[in-house]
Design a protein around this motif. Structure first.
Motif, short mmCIF file in Angstrom:
data_model
loop_
_atom_site.label_atom_id
_atom_site.label_comp_id
_atom_site.label_asym_id
_atom_site.label_seq_id
_atom_site.Cartn_x
_atom_site.Cartn_y
_atom_site.Cartn_z
N ALA A 32 -63.44 33.74 -1.59
CA ALA A 32 -64.08 33.57 -2.90
C ALA A 32 -64.02 34.86 -3.72
O ALA A 32 -63.98 35.96 -3.18
CB ALA A 32 -65.54 33.16 -2.73
N MET A 33 -63.98 34.68 -5.04
CA MET A 33 -64.06 35.79 -5.98
C MET A 33 -65.11 35.44 -7.01
O MET A 33 -65.38 34.25 -7.25
CB MET A 33 -62.70 36.04 -6.66
N GLY A 34 -65.70 36.45 -7.62
CA GLY A 34 -66.76 36.12 -8.55
C GLY A 34 -67.07 37.23 -9.53
O GLY A 34 -66.58 38.36 -9.42
N TRP A 35 -67.90 36.86 -10.49
CA TRP A 35 -68.41 37.81 -11.49
C TRP A 35 -69.94 37.74 -11.50
O TRP A 35 -70.51 36.65 -11.45
CB TRP A 35 -67.88 37.46 -12.88
N TYR A 36 -70.55 38.90 -11.56
CA TYR A 36 -71.99 39.04 -11.68
C TYR A 36 -72.26 39.94 -12.87
O TYR A 36 -71.36 40.62 -13.37
CB TYR A 36 -72.58 39.67 -10.41
N ARG A 37 -73.50 39.95 -13.34
CA ARG A 37 -73.86 40.85 -14.42
C ARG A 37 -75.27 41.37 -14.23
O ARG A 37 -76.10 40.74 -13.58
CB ARG A 37 -73.74 40.15 -15.77
N ILE A 50 -65.37 31.54 -7.87
CA ILE A 50 -64.22 30.66 -7.70
C ILE A 50 -63.69 30.80 -6.29
O ILE A 50 -63.54 31.91 -5.77
CB ILE A 50 -63.13 30.95 -8.76
N THR A 51 -63.44 29.66 -5.65
CA THR A 51 -62.76 29.68 -4.36
C THR A 51 -61.36 29.15 -4.59
O THR A 51 -60.85 29.20 -5.70
CB THR A 51 -63.52 28.81 -3.36
N THR A 52 -60.75 28.62 -3.55
CA THR A 52 -59.39 28.12 -3.73
C THR A 52 -59.36 26.86 -4.57
O THR A 52 -58.36 26.57 -5.22
CB THR A 52 -58.72 27.84 -2.38
N GLY A 53 -60.47 26.14 -4.60
CA GLY A 53 -60.42 24.87 -5.31
C GLY A 53 -61.61 24.54 -6.17
O GLY A 53 -61.62 23.53 -6.87
N THR A 54 -62.63 25.36 -6.13
CA THR A 54 -63.85 25.04 -6.87
C THR A 54 -64.35 26.23 -7.66
O THR A 54 -64.10 27.38 -7.31
CB THR A 54 -64.96 24.56 -5.94
N THR A 55 -65.07 25.92 -8.74
CA THR A 55 -65.72 26.95 -9.55
C THR A 55 -67.21 26.63 -9.66
O THR A 55 -67.62 25.47 -9.52
CB THR A 55 -65.13 27.03 -10.95
N ILE A 67 -63.92 30.97 -15.43
CA ILE A 67 -63.40 31.85 -14.39
C ILE A 67 -62.09 31.27 -13.86
O ILE A 67 -61.95 30.05 -13.73
CB ILE A 67 -64.42 32.05 -13.24
N SER A 68 -61.13 32.15 -13.60
CA SER A 68 -59.86 31.72 -13.05
C SER A 68 -59.31 32.84 -12.17
O SER A 68 -59.81 33.96 -12.21
CB SER A 68 -58.86 31.36 -14.17
N ARG A 69 -58.29 32.52 -11.41
CA ARG A 69 -57.69 33.54 -10.54
C ARG A 69 -56.18 33.34 -10.47
O ARG A 69 -55.69 32.22 -10.59
CB ARG A 69 -58.32 33.50 -9.15
N ASP A 70 -55.49 34.45 -10.27
CA ASP A 70 -54.05 34.43 -10.04
C ASP A 70 -53.84 35.02 -8.65
O ASP A 70 -53.92 36.24 -8.48
CB ASP A 70 -53.34 35.27 -11.11
#
Length: 120
Positions: A32-37, A50-55, A67-70
């Motif tokens: 998983a990857m993510g953004w916090y503030r 975001i994981t491999t298939g869900t946000t 959110i998206s990932r490459d």
């Protein structure tokens, strides 16, 4: 493993910004990857993951942030539209990374934070 966030700055209400966060170093893969503030005087809060298939999104940003990932670039993005003054905060990225050092057991790493200010 290092995470480098960029893309913050000053935006007017209703404007847009795009944050990027690149993961570098020696690792086997990223879960998983993510953004916090974190706004002044407040606790750090989840913005989106975001994981491999869900946000997943915090309620106040749904419909405005994406959110998206490459995976080829080991990069996570946060497209922020219709910005509001209450979005002002330091934004941090994180990633759940599998490394040789932990025998593949995922560990969470954080970026250094990038300031987003929404003001007219």
């Amino acid at each position: 493993v290092q995470l480098q966030a960029s893309g913050g700055g000053l935006a007017q209400p209703g404007g847009s910004l795009r944050l990027s966060c690149v993961v570098s170093g020696s690792f086997w893969g990223i879960n998983a990857m993510g953004w916090y503030r974190q706004a002044p005087g407040k606790q750090r809060e989840l913005v989106a993951t975001i994981t491999t298939g869900t946000t997943n999104y915090e309620n106040s940003v749904k419909g405005r942030f994406t959110i998206s990932r490459d995976n080829a670039k080991n990069t996570v993005y946060l497209q922020m539209n219709s910005l509001k003054p209450e979005d002002t905060a330091v934004y941090y990225c994180n990633a759940n990374v599998r490394t040789p050092q932990t025998m593949g057991v995922p560990r969470t790493y954080w970026g250094q934070g990038t300031q987003v200010t929404v003001s007219s």
